[in-house]
Design a protein around this motif. Structure first.
Motif, PDB file in Angstrom:
ATOM      1  N   VAL A  66       0.869  -1.183   0.000  1.00 25.27           N
ATOM      2  CA  VAL A  66       0.000   0.000   0.000  1.00 25.27           C
ATOM      3  C   VAL A  66       0.901   1.227   0.000  1.00 25.27           C
ATOM      4  CG1 VAL A  66      -1.759   1.292   1.273  1.00 25.27           C
ATOM      5  CG2 VAL A  66      -1.786  -1.208   1.319  1.00 25.27           C
ATOM      6  N   ALA A  67       0.728   2.104  -0.991  1.00 25.52           N
ATOM      7  CA  ALA A  67       1.500   3.346  -1.030  1.00 25.52           C
ATOM      8  C   ALA A  67       0.841   4.360  -0.106  1.00 25.52           C
ATOM      9  CB  ALA A  67       1.564   3.893  -2.446  1.00 25.52           C
ATOM     10  N   ARG A  68       1.656   5.213   0.475  1.00 26.35           N
ATOM     11  CA  ARG A  68       1.130   6.268   1.344  1.00 26.35           C
ATOM     12  C   ARG A  68       1.859   7.573   1.089  1.00 26.35           C
ATOM     13  NH1 ARG A  68      -1.102   6.759   7.057  1.00 26.35           N
ATOM     14  NH2 ARG A  68      -0.186   8.676   7.845  1.00 26.35           N
ATOM     15  N   GLY A  69       1.096   8.649   0.943  1.00 22.97           N
ATOM     16  CA  GLY A  69       1.682   9.979   0.802  1.00 22.97           C
ATOM     17  C   GLY A  69       1.705  10.626   2.171  1.00 22.97           C
ATOM     18  N   ALA A  70       0.878  11.671   2.339  1.00 20.53           N
ATOM     19  CA  ALA A  70       0.850  12.378   3.614  1.00 20.53           C
ATOM     20  C   ALA A  70      -0.201  11.804   4.563  1.00 20.53           C
ATOM     21  CB  ALA A  70       0.581  13.854   3.372  1.00 20.53           C
ATOM     22  N   GLY A  71      -0.984  10.846   4.070  1.00 19.86           N
ATOM     23  CA  GLY A  71      -1.982  10.229   4.941  1.00 19.86           C
ATOM     24  C   GLY A  71      -3.152  11.136   5.292  1.00 19.86           C
ATOM     25  N   THR A  72      -3.477  12.095   4.418  1.00 22.22           N
ATOM     26  CA  THR A  72      -4.637  12.957   4.676  1.00 22.22           C
ATOM     27  C   THR A  72      -5.893  12.465   3.962  1.00 22.22           C
ATOM     28  OG1 THR A  72      -4.308  14.429   2.796  1.00 22.22           O
ATOM     29  CG2 THR A  72      -3.122  14.984   4.816  1.00 22.22           C
ATOM     30  N   GLY A  73      -5.779  11.366   3.226  1.00 17.44           N
ATOM     31  CA  GLY A  73      -6.913  10.835   2.468  1.00 17.44           C
ATOM     32  C   GLY A  73      -8.125  10.626   3.363  1.00 17.44           C
ATOM     33  N   LEU A  74      -9.331  10.786   2.791  1.00 18.35           N
ATOM     34  CA  LEU A  74     -10.540  10.714   3.604  1.00 18.35           C
ATOM     35  C   LEU A  74     -11.391   9.498   3.260  1.00 18.35           C
ATOM     36  CD1 LEU A  74     -11.564  14.491   3.740  1.00 18.35           C
ATOM     37  CD2 LEU A  74     -10.651  13.078   5.597  1.00 18.35           C
ATOM     38  N   SER A 132      -8.408  21.704   0.287  1.00 21.54           N
ATOM     39  CA  SER A 132      -8.350  22.407   1.577  1.00 21.54           C
ATOM     40  C   SER A 132      -7.222  21.867   2.439  1.00 21.54           C
ATOM     41  CB  SER A 132      -9.671  22.256   2.319  1.00 21.54           C
ATOM     42  OG  SER A 132     -10.718  22.688   1.510  1.00 21.54           O
ATOM     43  N   SER A 133      -6.766  20.660   2.142  1.00 20.51           N
ATOM     44  CA  SER A 133      -5.666  20.039   2.898  1.00 20.51           C
ATOM     45  C   SER A 133      -4.308  20.410   2.320  1.00 20.51           C
ATOM     46  CB  SER A 133      -5.842  18.529   2.840  1.00 20.51           C
ATOM     47  OG  SER A 133      -6.007  18.113   1.491  1.00 20.51           O
ATOM     48  N   GLN A 134      -4.237  21.446   1.478  1.00 21.82           N
ATOM     49  CA  GLN A 134      -3.027  21.683   0.678  1.00 21.82           C
ATOM     50  C   GLN A 134      -1.764  21.969   1.475  1.00 21.82           C
ATOM     51  OE1 GLN A 134      -4.374  26.179  -0.511  1.00 21.82           O
ATOM     52  NE2 GLN A 134      -3.251  25.084  -2.025  1.00 21.82           N
ATOM     53  N   CYS A 137      -1.192  17.749   2.313  1.00 23.14           N
ATOM     54  CA  CYS A 137      -1.283  16.583   1.425  1.00 23.14           C
ATOM     55  C   CYS A 137      -0.167  16.608   0.380  1.00 23.14           C
ATOM     56  CB  CYS A 137      -2.647  16.523   0.752  1.00 23.14           C
ATOM     57  SG  CYS A 137      -3.030  17.922  -0.298  1.00 23.14           S
ATOM     58  N   SER A 138       0.200  15.413  -0.116  1.00 25.26           N
ATOM     59  CA  SER A 138       1.310  15.306  -1.067  1.00 25.26           C
ATOM     60  C   SER A 138       0.791  15.304  -2.496  1.00 25.26           C
ATOM     61  CB  SER A 138       2.100  14.021  -0.804  1.00 25.26           C
ATOM     62  OG  SER A 138       1.377  12.898  -1.270  1.00 25.26           O
ATOM     63  N   ILE A 139       1.639  15.732  -3.419  1.00 23.72           N
ATOM     64  CA  ILE A 139       1.227  15.761  -4.818  1.00 23.72           C
ATOM     65  C   ILE A 139       1.002  14.334  -5.333  1.00 23.72           C
ATOM     66  CG2 ILE A 139       3.588  15.911  -5.736  1.00 23.72           C
ATOM     67  CD1 ILE A 139       0.544  17.760  -7.185  1.00 23.72           C
TER      68      ILE A 139
HETATM   69  C1  LIG Z   1      -9.062  18.678   6.364  1.00 21.46           C
HETATM   70  C2  LIG Z   1      -9.028  17.988   5.039  1.00 21.46           C
HETATM   71  C3  LIG Z   1      -9.486  18.667   3.920  1.00 21.46           C
HETATM   72  C4  LIG Z   1      -9.459  18.047   2.670  1.00 21.46           C
HETATM   73  N1  LIG Z   1      -9.874  18.756   1.581  1.00 21.46           N
HETATM   74  C5  LIG Z   1      -9.807  18.196   0.353  1.00 21.46           C
HETATM   75  C6  LIG Z   1     -10.213  18.930  -0.797  1.00 21.46           C
HETATM   76  O1  LIG Z   1     -10.604  20.089  -0.733  1.00 21.46           O
HETATM   77  N2  LIG Z   1     -10.140  18.307  -2.013  1.00 21.46           N
HETATM   78  C7  LIG Z   1      -9.683  17.029  -2.125  1.00 21.46           C
HETATM   79  O2  LIG Z   1      -9.635  16.522  -3.240  1.00 21.46           O
HETATM   80  N3  LIG Z   1      -9.298  16.310  -1.055  1.00 21.46           N
HETATM   81  C8  LIG Z   1      -9.341  16.859   0.176  1.00 21.46           C
HETATM   82  N4  LIG Z   1      -8.942  16.126   1.269  1.00 21.46           N
HETATM   83  C9  LIG Z   1      -8.521  14.722   1.092  1.00 21.46           C
HETATM   84  C10 LIG Z   1      -7.024  14.472   0.900  1.00 21.46           C
HETATM   85  O3  LIG Z   1      -6.257  15.526   1.389  1.00 21.46           O
HETATM   86  C11 LIG Z   1      -6.690  14.233  -0.569  1.00 21.46           C
HETATM   87  O4  LIG Z   1      -7.311  13.052  -1.010  1.00 21.46           O
HETATM   88  C12 LIG Z   1      -5.188  14.147  -0.887  1.00 21.46           C
HETATM   89  O5  LIG Z   1      -5.007  14.072  -2.282  1.00 21.46           O
HETATM   90  C13 LIG Z   1      -4.508  12.939  -0.259  1.00 21.46           C
HETATM   91  O6  LIG Z   1      -3.098  13.109  -0.352  1.00 21.46           O
HETATM   92  P1  LIG Z   1      -2.104  12.354   0.647  1.00 21.46           P
HETATM   93  O7  LIG Z   1      -0.739  12.676   0.241  1.00 21.46           O
HETATM   94  O8  LIG Z   1      -2.463  12.666   2.038  1.00 21.46           O
HETATM   95  O9  LIG Z   1      -2.438  10.846   0.297  1.00 21.46           O
HETATM   96  P2  LIG Z   1      -2.662   9.595   1.246  1.00 21.46           P
HETATM   97  O10 LIG Z   1      -3.806   9.823   2.151  1.00 21.46           O
HETATM   98  O11 LIG Z   1      -1.383   9.195   1.858  1.00 21.46           O
HETATM   99  O12 LIG Z   1      -3.054   8.498   0.177  1.00 21.46           O
HETATM  100  C14 LIG Z   1      -4.257   8.613  -0.577  1.00 21.46           C
HETATM  101  C15 LIG Z   1      -4.318   7.492  -1.608  1.00 21.46           C
HETATM  102  O13 LIG Z   1      -3.311   7.689  -2.569  1.00 21.46           O
HETATM  103  C16 LIG Z   1      -2.429   6.584  -2.636  1.00 21.46           C
HETATM  104  N5  LIG Z   1      -1.095   7.157  -2.808  1.00 21.46           N
HETATM  105  C17 LIG Z   1      -0.494   8.120  -2.079  1.00 21.46           C
HETATM  106  N6  LIG Z   1       0.710   8.413  -2.579  1.00 21.46           N
HETATM  107  C18 LIG Z   1       0.886   7.633  -3.666  1.00 21.46           C
HETATM  108  C19 LIG Z   1       1.926   7.469  -4.620  1.00 21.46           C
HETATM  109  N7  LIG Z   1       3.043   8.191  -4.566  1.00 21.46           N
HETATM  110  N8  LIG Z   1       1.762   6.556  -5.603  1.00 21.46           N
HETATM  111  C20 LIG Z   1       0.649   5.823  -5.681  1.00 21.46           C
HETATM  112  N9  LIG Z   1      -0.365   5.938  -4.814  1.00 21.46           N
HETATM  113  C21 LIG Z   1      -0.258   6.835  -3.822  1.00 21.46           C
HETATM  114  C22 LIG Z   1      -2.640   5.829  -1.331  1.00 21.46           C
HETATM  115  O14 LIG Z   1      -2.391   4.455  -1.509  1.00 21.46           O
HETATM  116  C23 LIG Z   1      -4.088   6.102  -1.063  1.00 21.46           C
HETATM  117  O15 LIG Z   1      -4.896   5.218  -1.774  1.00 21.46           O
HETATM  118  C24 LIG Z   1      -8.976  16.719   2.546  1.00 21.46           C
HETATM  119  C25 LIG Z   1      -8.513  16.040   3.678  1.00 21.46           C
HETATM  120  C26 LIG Z   1      -8.531  16.657   4.906  1.00 21.46           C
HETATM  121  C27 LIG Z   1      -8.009  15.897   6.077  1.00 21.46           C
END
Ligand SMILES: Cc1cc2nc3c(=O)[nH]c(=O)nc-3n(C[C@H](O)[C@H](O)[C@H](O)COP(=O)(O)OP(=O)(O)OC[C@H]3O[C@@H](n4cnc5c(N)ncnc54)[C@H](O)[C@@H]3O)c2cc1C
Lengths: 482, 354
Positions: A66-74, A132-134, A137-139
Motif C-alpha cells: 500500500v502506497a502512502r503519501g501524507a496520509g490525509t486521504g478521507l 483544503s488540505s493543501q 497533502c502530497s502531490i
Molecule cells: C481537512 C481535510 C481537507 C481536505 N480537503 C480536500 C479537498 O478540498 N479536495 C480534495 O480533493 N481532497 C481533500 N482532502 C482529502 C485528501 O487531502 C486528498 O485526497 C489528498 O489528495 C490525499 O493526499 P495524501 O498525500 O495525504 O495521500 P494519502 O492519504 O497518503 O493516500 C491517498 C491514496 O493515494 C495513494 N497514494 C499516495 N501516494 C501515492 C503514490 N506516490 N503513488 C501511488 N499511490 C499513492 C494511497 O495508496 C491512497 O490510496 C482533505 C482532507 C482533509 C483531512
C-alpha cells in the motif's frame, strides 16, 4: 510469510524500516480515522532505486503493498494491511526542476501541494488545484485521488493540471507516462493513472502544469435565508456566462463553526452563504463583479458583500478553508461525505439530508464546492457512544445512494478507498466492475497493489446485497447469496 | 436521419464479430478517414445512432449519442451562448461527436481551455465482448472507479465503440478579438512564451506566414485592456480565420505531401528540420511539410521531449504515430486485451498489435 524472513531478504538501510509497534502506530490510519489497522511493516525509502527494489522484492514474494503519501486521504485509501508493506513516499520531497518557459514543475511525489505554488510564486506562477488540505497533502496523493479544490470549477482537477508521471510498476519497472508536450502517443495513461488510488502503480515523480497568477482576484459573500435559494443563485451565475474561479456554499452550522474558529466576519444569522471568487485582469473582474452582484441580489440574497481589501478576501477564504477543523470542534467526531450531483438538484438533496439528519438525531454541517455540485455533508457523531458510528455510516451510505439516484456519483474527489467500496456495487453493474478488474490485471495481474480497495470484488457485492439492479434483473444470479 | 438508440443492436453485432473473429471498422462521418493506420473490417457507421440526450445550460454539460453531428451539437450550444471549448476540428460537415472524442483532436483554444480529453465527463461504450458499459457521469467531478472515460479520448475506437459521451461545455466569451503582428517564427515563439506566462485573456496563438495571430477572449473591457498590453498590432477582420485554421482550410494545408503534426513543449526554439511550418498552440503544436525522412523528423522531435505524427498523406510504410518504448507498448497491448480480447475493434488503427 513471516515478517522476520521478509526482513532478512530485504536490502534496505535500517533507518528506512519501521517494525516496532510504537513506530507503526502513527500509520494505522489516514484522514479517515474510523478505519484503523496496525501495519505489518512500514518502509520509508529514500531513493528511486530503493522503491524499485522493494516492489520487485514484494512482487517476487507475493507480498502486497500500500502506497502512502501524507496520509490525509478521507476514504481509507492508505489504510495498511495486516500482512503487507506500507510504502511511505514521505522522504521524496524535492522539487527537481522548474521550467518557467514551458510553465512546468517536475517534483517528487512527497512534495506538499502548497509547496509547489510557494516555490514558483516569485515567477508569478502557481499550481491551480488547491484542496483544503493543501498545506499537508502530497502531490503523489493528489494524483492518486485526482484531488480537487476551490479553484477546480474554472481551472480543473488534478487530471487537467499535470503533464507527466514517473511510475514504478509492481514488478519494479520504471515507466514514464505523458510528456512535457501537450499530448503523447498511444493511450492516455496519464488520465487512467490519475485517480487510480495506488492500485495500478506507485507514483515516483510528477510534472505539474503551472498557471500565471491572475492579475486580480476578488470575492463576493452573499447571505441567504434558505439553502435552496443559495442553490438557485449558483445555477443563475453559471447560466449567465460567468465562470467564477470558486463558488462555495456553507450552511448555518458550518458558518457558525467557522466564525467561532477563525472570525472570518461571516453573517451568523444566515441560513447559507455563497462565496464567489472572480479572477482575471482588473478590467475583466470589475465588469464581472457588477454582474454577479446584481444576480445574487436578484436571486434573493439578503446581503451581498464585496471584500473591502485583500486582507478581507483572505479572511473570507480562511473561514472556508478551516471549516472542516472548525466543525470538528463542535463534536467529538465527524464523518465527511463527498458525493457529486447535478447542480439543479442541490436544493432537493440538501433538504432530504436535513430531514434524515433529524431522523437519525445526528447533526449535519454542509460546506462544499457548490459550483461543481460536489457536496461535503459532515455528519457529527460521537464514536464513544455505542452504535453511533454504525448509525453514522448507515446515514452516510444513504446520502451516497441519494447522490447516485440524483444522477451523480458517490465520490467527487476523496476517492472510494475502503470507505465507499460497498456503494460501488450500487453505482456500477457487474460487467462494469469486471471491466475495472480487467484493467487492474493489465497493470498488476497478481493484485498486489492496494488490494481490497476502490473496486469491490463481485463476491463482496453479492454479500453487500445492494446491487445495481438493471432492467429489473438481479445482477449476480450465479453467485451464492449469503 | 431519424434519432434512434442502436445500443442493443450494436452489442449483438459486436458479440457476433467476436464469436466469428471478424474485425469491425468503426466510423462516423469518415471526415478523419485519413488519420491513423488503415483498418480492414466490416464497416459500422455510427451515424445511425444519434441525438442529443441531455442538455441544460446551467449544468454546463451536454450528453449526446456518438453518431450525433458535431455541427448539431454546436448549433444547440450556440443558442445558449455556450461552446465546446476544445474546438474540435470539423474536417467535413459530417464530423460526429464519437469521432471527435475517439480521435481526441483539439483546436486552437486547446492550450488555454483544455483538450478533448479534459472535457470528457463520462461515456457509454461497448467493449469487445459486446457489453454496454457506462463510466464517469454527467457531473463535474467523479472519481468512482478508474477513469475509463477519458481513456477513450484518442484511443481511435480500439478499446470500445462509444455509444454516448457527456462533455463539459463552457460559456462563450462575450467578445473575441484577433491581433496580427509581423514577426519571424523565432520571435513568435519568444513572444508566446512571455505572454502565456502572464495573466492575459489569450485564447489562441498561432504563427503562420511571417505573422503571429493572437486571439483574446473575455469581456469587452478585459479584452481591450489586454490588447493594449500586447502592443500595437493590426486587428484581423476575418473572424472565421481561427475556424479555417481549426479545420485545416487555410491555403497552407492544401498540399498532397505528407503533413506532420509535432507535439512539443511550447517554448522549444524553432526545430532544425527543413520544411514549411505553421505553429499553433503558442508553440505546442507544429504542422510541418517536409521532405526529410520520418526517422529524422521523429529523432529531432523526440530529442526535445516531443512526438511526431504523420497526420495526413502518408506515402510510404512509415508508422503513423511515434513508436512507443517496449514496456509502455506491452502495457498498452495488455490494456487493449482487457477491453477487446478478440481484437475486433478497429484493430491496428493506432498501432499494429493494438
Ligand atoms: C481537512 C481535510 C481537507 C481536505 N480537503 C480536500 C479537498 O478540498 N479536495 C480534495 O480533493 N481532497 C481533500 N482532502 C482529502 C485528501 O487531502 C486528498 O485526497 C489528498 O489528495 C490525499 O493526499 P495524501 O498525500 O495525504 O495521500 P494519502 O492519504 O497518503 O493516500 C491517498 C491514496 O493515494 C495513494 N497514494 C499516495 N501516494 C501515492 C503514490 N506516490 N503513488 C501511488 N499511490 C499513492 C494511497 O495508496 C491512497 O490510496 C482533505 C482532507 C482533509 C483531512
Amino acid at each position: 510469510m513471516e515478517r522476520s524472513r521478509f526482513l532478512a531478504g530485504l536490502d534496505l538501510p535500517a533507518h528506512c524500516i519501521l517494525s516496532e509497534e510504537a513506530e507503526l502506530r502513527p500509520y494505522e490510519c489516514d484522514g479517515l480515522s474510523a478505519y484503523r489497522r496496525l501495519p505489518w511493516l512500514v518502509l520509508i525509502p529514500e531513493t528511486l532505486e530503493q522503491v524499485q527494489a522493494i516492489l520487485a522484492y514484494c512482487h517476487r514474494l507475493k507480498v502486497p503493498v500500500v502506497a502512502r503519501g501524507a496520509g490525509t486521504g478521507l476514504s481509507g485509501g492508505a489504510l495498511p494491511l495486516e500482512h503487507g508493506v506500507l510504502l511511505s513516499l514521505a522522504r521524496f520531497t524535492d522539487i527537481l526542476d522548474i521550467d518557467t518557459a514551458n510553465r512546468l514543475a517536475r517534483v517528487q511525489p512527497g512534495v506538499r501541494n502548497l509547496a509547489i505554488s510557494e516555490a514558483v510564486a516569485a515567477q508569478g506562477l502557481y499550481y491551480a488545484p488547491d484542496p483544503s488540505s493543501q498545506i499537508a497533502c502530497s502531490i503523489g496523493g493528489n494524483v492518486a485521488e485526482n484531488a480537487g479544490g476551490v479553484h477546480c470549477l474554472k481551472y480543473g482537477l488534478t487530471v487537467n493540471n499535470i503533464a507527466a508521471l514517473k511510475v514504478v510498476t509492481m514488478e519494479g519497472e520504471l515507466l514514464t507516462i505523458g510528456s512535457h508536450a501537450a499530448d503523447s502517443a498511444g493511450y492516455d495513461l496519464l488520465a487512467l493513472l490519475t485517480g487510480s488510488e495506488g492500485m495500478l502503480g506507485v507514483i515516483v515523480e510528477v510534472t505539474v502544469r503551472l498557471l500565471p497568477v491572475p492579475e486580480y482576484a476578488q470575492v463576493l459573500l452573499a447571505a441567504f435565508d434558505s439553502a435552496e435559494s443559495a442553490g438557485n443563485a449558483v445555477a443563475d451565475i453559471i447560466s449567465s456566462g460567468i465562470l467564477p474561479a470558486g463558488l462555495e456554499m456553507m450552511d448555518k452550522l458550518a458558518i457558525r463553526a467557522a466564525e467561532d474558529f477563525v472570525h472570518a466576519g461571516y453573517p451568523t444569522d444566515a441560513a447559507a452563504i455563497l462565496l464567489c471568487e472572480l479572477d482575471g485582469t482588473r478590467a475583466e473582474v470589475d465588469a464581472q463583479l457588477e454582474k454577479v452582484h446584481a444576480l445574487l441580489s436578484h436571486a434573493g440574497a439578503s446581503e451581498v458583500r464585496t471584500a473591502r481589501d485583500q486582507q478581507e478576501r483572505q479572511r473570507f477564504w480562511a473561514g472556508r478553508k478551516a471549516s472542516f477543523p472548525a466543525v470538528g470542534r463542535l463534536s467529538p467526531d465527524y464523518y465527511c461525505m463527498d458525493g457529486t450531483i447535478p447542480r439543479k438538484h442541490l436544493g432537493r438533496v440538501l433538504a432530504t439530508i436535513s430531514e434524515w439528519s433529524a431522523e437519525y438525531g445526528l447533526p449535519v454541517a454542509n460546506v462544499f464546492h457548490a459550483g461543481d455540485g460536489n457536496l461535503h455533508p459532515l455528519i457529527l457523531y460521537d464514536a464513544n457512544q455505542p452504535g453511533e458510528l454504525e448509525r453514522t455510516e448507515e446515514f452516510g451510505g444513504r446520502i451516497l445512494e441519494l447522490c447516485i439516484e440524483a444522477g451523480g456519483t458517490i465520490t467527487g474527489e476523496h476517492g472510494v478507498g475502503m470507505e465507499k467500496i460497498d456503494q460501488m456495487c450500487t453505482q456500477f453493474n457487474r460487467a462494469e466492475l469486471e471491466q475495472f478488474h480487467a484493467v487492474k490485471r493489465a497493470f498488476d495481474p497478481d493484485g498486489l497493489l492496494n488490494p481490497g480497495k476502490a473496486i469491490p470484488t463481485l463476491a463482496r457485492c453479492a454479500e453487500f446485497g445492494h446491487m445495481h439492479v438493471h432492467g429489473g434483473a438481479l445482477p449476480f444470479p450465479e453467485l451464492e447469496r449469503f | 436521419m431519424p434519432e434512434q438508440d442502436l445500443t442493443d443492436a450494436w452489442c449483438a453485432r459486436i458479440q457476433e464479430a467476436a464469436a466469428t473473429h471478424r474485425p469491425l471498422y468503426i466510423h462516423g462521418g469518415n471526415s478523419k478517414a485519413f488519420y491513423g493506420r488503415p483498418v480492414t473490417g466490416d464497416a459500422l457507421d455510427t451515424r445511425e445512432h444519434s441525438g442529443i440526450l441531455d442538455y441544460e445550460p446551467s449544468e454546463l454539460v451536454i450528453r449526446a449519442r456518438s453518431g450525433t453531428a458535431l455541427s448539431e451539437i454546436e448549433q444547440r450550444l450556440e443558442r445558449h451562448r455556450q461552446m465546446l471549448a476544445f474546438e474540435p476540428p470539423h474536417f467535413s460537415p459530417h464530423s460526429t461527436l464519437g469521432g471527435a472524442i475517439a480521435s481526441g483532436l483539439s483546436g486552437p483554444r486547446r492550450p488555454f481551455a483544455g483538450a478533448a480529453r479534459d472535457m470528457v465527463l463520462g461515456v457509454g461504450l461497448i467493449n469487445g465482448k459486446g457489453e454496454a458499459l457506462h463510466f464517469g457521469g454527467q457531473v463535474m467531478k467523479n472519481v468512482a472507479g478508474y477513469d475509463l472515460s477519458r481513456l477513450m479520448a484518442g484511443a481511435l475506437g480500439t478499446l470500445g465503440l462509444l455509444t454516448d459521451v457527456a462533455l463539459k461545455v463552457l460559456p462563450r466569451p462575450e467578445t473575441e478579438y484577433t491581433l496580427k503582428q509581423v514577426c519571424s517564427q523565432q520571435e513568435a515563439l519568444l513572444r508566446c512564451a512571455e505572454w502565456t506566462a502572464k495573466p492575459l485573456p489569450l485564447s489562441a496563438a498561432c504563427w503562420h506566414d511571417e505573422h503571429l495571430y493572437l486571439r483574446l477572449s473575455g469581456t469587452e473591457a478585459g479584452v481591450r485592456y489586454a490588447q493594449h498590453q500586447l502592443g500595437d498590432s493590426l486587428l484581423e477582420q476575418d473572424s472565421s480565420w481561427w475556424q479555417r485554421l481549426r479545420d485545416q482550410q487555410l491555403d497552407f494545408f492544401r498540399r498532397d505531401e505528407p503533413l506532420w503534426r509535432l507535439s512539443v513543449p511550447p517554448a522549444t526554439p524553432p526545430l532544425a528540420i527543413t520544411g514549411d511550418w505553421l505553429i499553433d498552440w503558442g508553440g505546442g503544436q507544429r504542422w510541418l511539410y517536409s521532405k526529410e525522412n520520418a526517422a529524422t523528423i521523429r529523432q529531432v522531435t523526440g530529442s526535445v521531449g516531443g512526438q511526431a505524427t504523420l497526420f495526413r498523406n502518408a506515402q510510404g510504410k512509415e508508422d503513423v504515430f511515434q513508436p512507443l518504448p517496449g514496456p509502455l507498448f506491452s502495457l498498452q497491448q495488455r490494456l487493449k486485451q482487457a477491453f477487446d480480447p478478440e481484437g475486433i475493434l478497429n484493430p491496428g488503427r493506432l498501432y499494429a498489435g493494438l
